[in-house]
Write a protein that holds these residues in place. Structure first.
Motif, PDB file in Angstrom:
ATOM      1  N   TRP A   1       0.839  -1.183   0.000  1.00  0.00           N
ATOM      2  CA  TRP A   1       0.000   0.000   0.000  1.00  0.00           C
ATOM      3  C   TRP A   1       0.880   1.242   0.000  1.00  0.00           C
ATOM      4  O   TRP A   1       1.741   1.413   0.872  1.00  0.00           O
ATOM      5  N   ARG A   2       0.664   2.114  -0.962  1.00  0.00           N
ATOM      6  CA  ARG A   2       1.431   3.344  -1.101  1.00  0.00           C
ATOM      7  C   ARG A   2       0.471   4.500  -1.367  1.00  0.00           C
ATOM      8  O   ARG A   2      -0.615   4.312  -1.912  1.00  0.00           O
ATOM      9  N   GLY A   3       0.901   5.680  -1.025  1.00  0.00           N
ATOM     10  CA  GLY A   3       0.061   6.845  -1.238  1.00  0.00           C
ATOM     11  C   GLY A   3       0.121   7.344  -2.668  1.00  0.00           C
ATOM     12  O   GLY A   3       1.165   7.277  -3.315  1.00  0.00           O
TER      13      GLY A   3
ATOM     14  N   GLY B   1      10.863 -13.649  -2.540  1.00  0.00           N
ATOM     15  CA  GLY B   1      12.158 -13.425  -3.158  1.00  0.00           C
ATOM     16  C   GLY B   1      12.546 -11.967  -3.241  1.00  0.00           C
ATOM     17  O   GLY B   1      13.739 -11.633  -3.242  1.00  0.00           O
ATOM     18  N   ARG B   2      11.555 -11.097  -3.302  1.00  0.00           N
ATOM     19  CA  ARG B   2      11.836  -9.662  -3.441  1.00  0.00           C
ATOM     20  C   ARG B   2      11.478  -8.867  -2.201  1.00  0.00           C
ATOM     21  O   ARG B   2      12.041  -7.792  -1.963  1.00  0.00           O
ATOM     22  N   HIS B   3      10.522  -9.372  -1.432  1.00  0.00           N
ATOM     23  CA  HIS B   3      10.053  -8.663  -0.234  1.00  0.00           C
ATOM     24  C   HIS B   3       9.944  -9.671   0.909  1.00  0.00           C
ATOM     25  O   HIS B   3       8.840 -10.071   1.299  1.00  0.00           O
ATOM     26  N   PRO B   4      11.077 -10.096   1.446  1.00  0.00           N
ATOM     27  CA  PRO B   4      11.072 -11.213   2.400  1.00  0.00           C
ATOM     28  C   PRO B   4      10.324 -10.931   3.697  1.00  0.00           C
ATOM     29  O   PRO B   4       9.958 -11.880   4.395  1.00  0.00           O
ATOM     30  N   ASP B   5      10.078  -9.676   4.025  1.00  0.00           N
ATOM     31  CA  ASP B   5       9.376  -9.343   5.267  1.00  0.00           C
ATOM     32  C   ASP B   5       7.864  -9.262   5.090  1.00  0.00           C
ATOM     33  O   ASP B   5       7.141  -9.026   6.071  1.00  0.00           O
ATOM     34  N   TRP B   6       7.397  -9.444   3.857  1.00  0.00           N
ATOM     35  CA  TRP B   6       5.981  -9.178   3.577  1.00  0.00           C
ATOM     36  C   TRP B   6       5.034 -10.055   4.401  1.00  0.00           C
ATOM     37  O   TRP B   6       4.034  -9.564   4.933  1.00  0.00           O
TER      38      TRP B   6
ATOM     39  N   LEU C   1      -8.447  -9.744  -1.763  1.00  0.00           N
ATOM     40  CA  LEU C   1      -7.669 -10.051  -2.963  1.00  0.00           C
ATOM     41  C   LEU C   1      -6.171  -9.977  -2.669  1.00  0.00           C
ATOM     42  O   LEU C   1      -5.388 -10.806  -3.152  1.00  0.00           O
ATOM     43  N   VAL C   2      -5.748  -8.993  -1.868  1.00  0.00           N
ATOM     44  CA  VAL C   2      -4.333  -8.904  -1.508  1.00  0.00           C
ATOM     45  C   VAL C   2      -3.899 -10.139  -0.722  1.00  0.00           C
ATOM     46  O   VAL C   2      -2.809 -10.687  -0.947  1.00  0.00           O
ATOM     47  N   LYS C   3      -4.741 -10.611   0.181  1.00  0.00           N
ATOM     48  CA  LYS C   3      -4.409 -11.834   0.919  1.00  0.00           C
ATOM     49  C   LYS C   3      -4.293 -13.022  -0.035  1.00  0.00           C
ATOM     50  O   LYS C   3      -3.403 -13.872   0.112  1.00  0.00           O
ATOM     51  N   ASP C   4      -5.189 -13.092  -1.010  1.00  0.00           N
ATOM     52  CA  ASP C   4      -5.124 -14.171  -1.988  1.00  0.00           C
ATOM     53  C   ASP C   4      -3.832 -14.093  -2.795  1.00  0.00           C
ATOM     54  O   ASP C   4      -3.156 -15.117  -3.008  1.00  0.00           O
TER      55      ASP C   4
ATOM     56  N   GLU D   1       4.499  -8.671   7.701  1.00  0.00           N
ATOM     57  CA  GLU D   1       3.958  -7.305   7.727  1.00  0.00           C
ATOM     58  C   GLU D   1       2.515  -7.228   7.255  1.00  0.00           C
ATOM     59  O   GLU D   1       1.838  -6.211   7.478  1.00  0.00           O
ATOM     60  N   LEU D   2       2.035  -8.274   6.588  1.00  0.00           N
ATOM     61  CA  LEU D   2       0.756  -8.196   5.889  1.00  0.00           C
ATOM     62  C   LEU D   2      -0.391  -7.776   6.794  1.00  0.00           C
ATOM     63  O   LEU D   2      -1.144  -6.847   6.456  1.00  0.00           O
ATOM     64  N   GLU D   3      -0.570  -8.436   7.922  1.00  0.00           N
ATOM     65  CA  GLU D   3      -1.711  -8.128   8.784  1.00  0.00           C
ATOM     66  C   GLU D   3      -1.655  -6.689   9.284  1.00  0.00           C
ATOM     67  O   GLU D   3      -2.675  -5.988   9.308  1.00  0.00           O
ATOM     68  N   HIS D   4      -0.468  -6.244   9.676  1.00  0.00           N
ATOM     69  CA  HIS D   4      -0.328  -4.855  10.140  1.00  0.00           C
ATOM     70  C   HIS D   4      -0.636  -3.873   9.022  1.00  0.00           C
ATOM     71  O   HIS D   4      -1.345  -2.872   9.235  1.00  0.00           O
ATOM     72  N   GLU D   5      -0.112  -4.135   7.826  1.00  0.00           N
ATOM     73  CA  GLU D   5      -0.352  -3.226   6.706  1.00  0.00           C
ATOM     74  C   GLU D   5      -1.825  -3.211   6.304  1.00  0.00           C
ATOM     75  O   GLU D   5      -2.378  -2.147   5.959  1.00  0.00           O
ATOM     76  N   MET D   6      -2.472  -4.356   6.349  1.00  0.00           N
ATOM     77  CA  MET D   6      -3.904  -4.390   6.044  1.00  0.00           C
ATOM     78  C   MET D   6      -4.698  -3.566   7.042  1.00  0.00           C
ATOM     79  O   MET D   6      -5.614  -2.831   6.670  1.00  0.00           O
ATOM     80  N   ALA D   7      -4.359  -3.679   8.324  1.00  0.00           N
ATOM     81  CA  ALA D   7      -5.080  -2.918   9.343  1.00  0.00           C
ATOM     82  C   ALA D   7      -4.823  -1.421   9.204  1.00  0.00           C
ATOM     83  O   ALA D   7      -5.732  -0.608   9.408  1.00  0.00           O
TER      84      ALA D   7
END
Length: 232
Positions: free
Chosen positions: A112-114, A197-202, A183-186, A205-211
């Protein structure tokens, strides 16, 4: 209302655009030309067209030889004043169809980016109701220059051209406004090896970023989807 949906990659989907089309009672004609489905010769049998994203670049005619026909079809829809929506790769292809230069690489965004609306967006029928800035999901490496006759509608520091309009109702979007939290979770599951391979921390971070960003992004995306469907 019959809408042509051009899917360009496995495990992509309409997301919130599908929800808005369902609300309008649209009849969807989904084609997978990357798997051999034929594209219509022209826009005669459809009221609108959606061109979805994918992992390929918009100049890859060698591996995706249907691209030139898709560009011609896009121009035919525009010439018949029928609505077109291109998202990510689809937006890059719409830009190419009208003479915009595609730039491969150098515009990497994921998550998610502005984005910020331009002054012209304040009078645009699809974007005028949105806040001046909002978060939205991004996943791209490439970008594009605007066609000469396009109206620039949104941008950010990574990709100056995040949304544009050609004519009355041909829209190209770089960002994935169709991608709500489900859809992002899917995608995070379906494309997990590629993302890791490109974003190993994703994954962590997913749940926090979704919230943090999901509610505002989902609201903006559904508003865009509904407003575009209203142009059909």
């Amino acid at each position: 209302m019959r809408v042509l949906v051009v899917q360009n990659f496995d495990n992509t989907g309409l997301g919130q655009v599908g929800a808005a089309l369902a609300e309008a009672g649209a009849d969807l004609d989904v084609r997978l030309p990357y798997k051999g489905d034929a594209l219509p010769r022209d826009a005669t049998g459809h009221d609108a067209m959606v061109v979805l994203g994918g992992g390929q670049n918009a100049l890859d005619d060698e591996d995706y030889p249907y691209f030139p026909a898709l560009l011609e079809l896009t121009r035919d829809f525009a010439g018949k004043d029928r609505a077109v929506l291109g998202i990510c790769l689809g937006g890059q292809l719409v830009a190419r169809a009208f003479g915009g230069e595609n730039r491969i690489g150098g515009a990497n965004e994921f998550g998610w980016r502005g984005v910020s609306l331009t002054p012209d967006a304040k009078a645009d029928p699809v974007l005028s109701a949105l806040p001046e800035t909002f978060p939205i999901f991004q996943w791209h490496d490439d970008t594009f220059e605007l066609p000469d006759d396009a109206v620039r509608l949104a941008g950010n520091d990574v990709a100056e051209n995040q949304a544009f309009r050609v004519g009355r109702a041909v829209y190209g979007f770089q960002f994935h406004f169709e991608a709500d939290r489900p859809l992002v979770k899917d995608w995070s599951s379906s494309f997990a090896p590629t993302i890791a391979g490109r974003h190993p921390d994703w994954a962590g971070e997913l749940e926090h970023e979704m919230a943090r960003n999901g509610p505002d992004a989902d609201a903006a995306g559904l508003a865009i989807a509904r407003a575009w469907v209203a142009t059909i």
